[in-house]
Motif scaffolding. Structure first.
Motif, short mmCIF file in Angstrom:
data_model
loop_
_atom_site.label_atom_id
_atom_site.label_comp_id
_atom_site.label_asym_id
_atom_site.label_seq_id
_atom_site.Cartn_x
_atom_site.Cartn_y
_atom_site.Cartn_z
N HIS A 46 -2.79 1.10 0.36
CA HIS A 46 -3.19 0.02 -0.53
C HIS A 46 -1.94 -0.64 -1.09
N HIS A 47 -1.01 0.19 -1.53
CA HIS A 47 0.22 -0.33 -2.12
C HIS A 47 1.02 -1.13 -1.09
N GLU A 48 1.20 -0.58 0.11
CA GLU A 48 2.00 -1.26 1.14
C GLU A 48 1.39 -2.59 1.55
N GLY A 50 -0.81 -4.41 -0.08
CA GLY A 50 -0.78 -5.31 -1.24
C GLY A 50 0.60 -5.86 -1.49
N TYR A 51 1.61 -5.01 -1.34
CA TYR A 51 2.98 -5.45 -1.56
C TYR A 51 3.39 -6.50 -0.52
N MET A 52 3.00 -6.28 0.74
CA MET A 52 3.32 -7.28 1.77
C MET A 52 2.66 -8.61 1.44
N LYS A 54 1.99 -9.69 -1.57
CA LYS A 54 2.72 -10.22 -2.72
C LYS A 54 4.01 -10.92 -2.30
N ILE A 55 4.73 -10.33 -1.34
CA ILE A 55 6.03 -10.90 -0.95
C ILE A 55 5.93 -11.85 0.25
N LYS A 56 4.73 -12.09 0.75
CA LYS A 56 4.57 -13.00 1.89
C LYS A 56 5.22 -14.36 1.64
N GLN A 88 -4.10 -3.60 -6.39
CA GLN A 88 -2.72 -4.09 -6.29
C GLN A 88 -2.52 -5.50 -6.81
#
Length: 143
Positions: A46-48, A50-52, A54-56, A88
């Motif tokens: 979920h974190h990975e 969601g983080y991708m 976020k930084i897209k 996330q």
């Protein structure tokens, strides 16, 4: 088959959460990051994912496309997207490949060529090698 630096990234057709793609055509003249996860979501994924998401925008600014790969069916990804957004703050905003026939996983050397069967009957431990990141620069040469 192990991929090495300067190898040509294998081309493939696949169903994604954003429709069917032919990988080299989808990349076009951009760079791409292909990342994968073994099976089923858990808190870490979920974190990975969601983080991708976020930084897209940072990838977009640099002309880099991102695409995820899962050995789970695409229909599972819609439910996951809601969970990821809830936990996330960002849902995946990039395509996810549903590699249910293991074609892409095998092409990229993540699974042995002999792997077959129903992905629903495989566990994350069976698929632990489907945990990779590939940075791809597709160079098109004219004939």
């Amino acid at each position: 088959m192990a991929l090495a630096i300067n190898d040509t990234a294998p081309d493939f057709e696949a169903d994604t959460t954003e429709g069917k793609i032919r990988f080299h055509d989808w990349i076009g003249d951009k760079w791409a990051v292909l990342f994968s996860h073994p099976k089923r979501l858990h808190a870490g994924l979920h974190h990975e994912l969601g983080y991708m998401a976020k930084i897209k925008p940072e990838f977009d600014k640099r002309g880099v496309k991102i695409i995820g790969l899962s050995v789970d069916p695409i229909d599972k990804h819609a439910g996951w997207a809601n969970d990821i957004k809830e936990t996330q703050g960002f849902a995946p905003n990039y395509p996810m490949i549903g590699d249910i026939d293991f074609n892409v996983s095998k092409l990229y050397g993540m699974l042995p060529s002999a792997v077959s069967g129903d992905p629903a009957k495989r566990t994350a431990a069976d698929n632990q090698t489907v945990r990779n990141v590939f940075v791809i620069a597709l160079t098109r040469r004219s004939s």
